[in-house]
Write a protein that holds these residues in place. Sequence first.
Motif: not given
Length: 592
Positions: A173, A192-194, A348, A354, A371
């Motif tokens: 994260n 991004t991870n999101g 987000e 995330s 998010n």
Amino acid sequence: MKREEINEKYKWDLSDLYEDDAAWEKEFIQVKELAENFKGLKGTLTKSSDDLLNAIRLQEQISRMLMNVVTYSRLKLDENTKNATYQGLVARSESLMTEIGEMMSFATPEILSIEFSEMLKLLNHDELKLYEKHFENMFRAKPHILTEEVESLLAQTEEMGAAPSNTYGMLLNADMTFEDAIDSEGKAHKLTNGSYVPMLMGNDRILRKDAFNKYYKVYEAHNNTIASLMQAEVKKNIFYSKVRKHPSAREAALFENNIPVSVPDKLIQAVNDNLETFYKYMKLRKRVLGVEELHLYDIYTPIIANVDFEIEYDEAREMVTEALGVLGTEYQDVIKSAFEKSWIDVFETEGKRSGAYSWGTYDSKPYVLLNHKNNLDSMFTLAHELGHSMHSYLTRENQPYVYGNYSIFVAEVASTTNEALLNDYLLKNIKEEDKKKYILNHYLEQFRGTIFRQTMFAEFERDIHKHVETGGALTAEFMNNHYLELNKKYFGPDVVIDDAIKYEWSRIPHMYYNFYVYQYATGFSAAISLASQILSEGKPALDRYLGFLSSGSKDYPINILREAGADMETEHPVSNALKVFKTVVDELDALL
């Protein structure tokens, strides 16, 4: 986007826990002092009913305050995982948990030093009767409780034992960064991870492929580090299982909730026996997308093209509220309150954790972290997390503190029932045929992501623990290769298994949750059954379901779920869910 740029109505309000950090600091000190007082009760816990009652009351006070301290620090850090202040508060609260755990570690061995028949005599007291189930469960674990000295040592290891998960979380994260993904027009998109999965859900195949490759390139770069963390996590689970005299790490994890090993085994077997239907869905996806090769970066994108299904958050909240009206006006009113009284942190922002979750304490709101993206999947995530929160809310409204939490085994039932009811609402109320096809596809994706995918994770988790327990070395190479082979088995002949997918196991935080993942699949299966009963039977099924949501841990989870109408010790909920999957595949195939 920075957090200060978000409207306050889209942020959670943590004042139920503490007005500010100073109030947190004050309680941090108080709870430690109370634990010192509890330590002074050593040797008195079972002398009389009054002594036992006083100890229970003090223990509950400490537990409630400690959970508030820990939860506040974690929620504040999750707002921005780069915030050094809250990194410090989390570290301090985790150390406090370990310290208090050590100070109070004498209690369970001291109580278990007597026979259960003697405990029943102590419980023959008006204010102690409600604790009978609690102590029955405690004495069930007596063969696995160790001496006071060993319990104290184990309590001291808890912070160290959390290191693999905590380190992985910070890496995931706070430290990982990705190259921008480039679309078919050469435009850059922040990866991004999101944002990764929403990109895979898009229609631009060039963007999907680029996001897929660049995303796993970063995990490949960290492969040995994450493999080392995973090895430490698995060895930790095995260590605790051996110390507590369980046959295996998995049996140790299932023991707490009294779940037979046959339950996850039946799940894995049932899914493996029905992979042909999943292969049919993959073949349908390949045909409709019109691709010569179906790759793993083609799995998330809707197969119904050019459907405008953008749903802004405010619209999503209205649709979710309306869809859940089938659960009654009281349930619906609490859902409205969740939006109006700041249970939810919506968008987000820079550094924010995330994913999504519902979390709180007995004394707080059941907070929801999102998010949110303006798509159908995010609307279902909203319904899902509100299911968790309503389960928590009704449990705490109806159960005393001792039974004020529900077990992990039933945790995904309420959330997934909400999703099933939202799915039914959309199919009944949306008129456009293309959107109905889109929703059917989305429903199939829920099955893919929750039954098939989570069962594959469960099989991987089972296998890597077994590998170590039988003397194998848990290397990055072993995990990568085994995960790659599982993907080949689960996705079948019509999907190209891209080599980069072998790193996917390393992006799954739930691998650090100690045999949690199979419960997504069992919970989904139970939810499909319960939602069907609510929609077909009406009030009798609804009453059973609301009773389930209000039960907390007053009984073993298998029993609570059976009373609601889903017996997980039989194969029926899983096999029935897989029959529904087959029906929906055939229905969509016929429409296309």
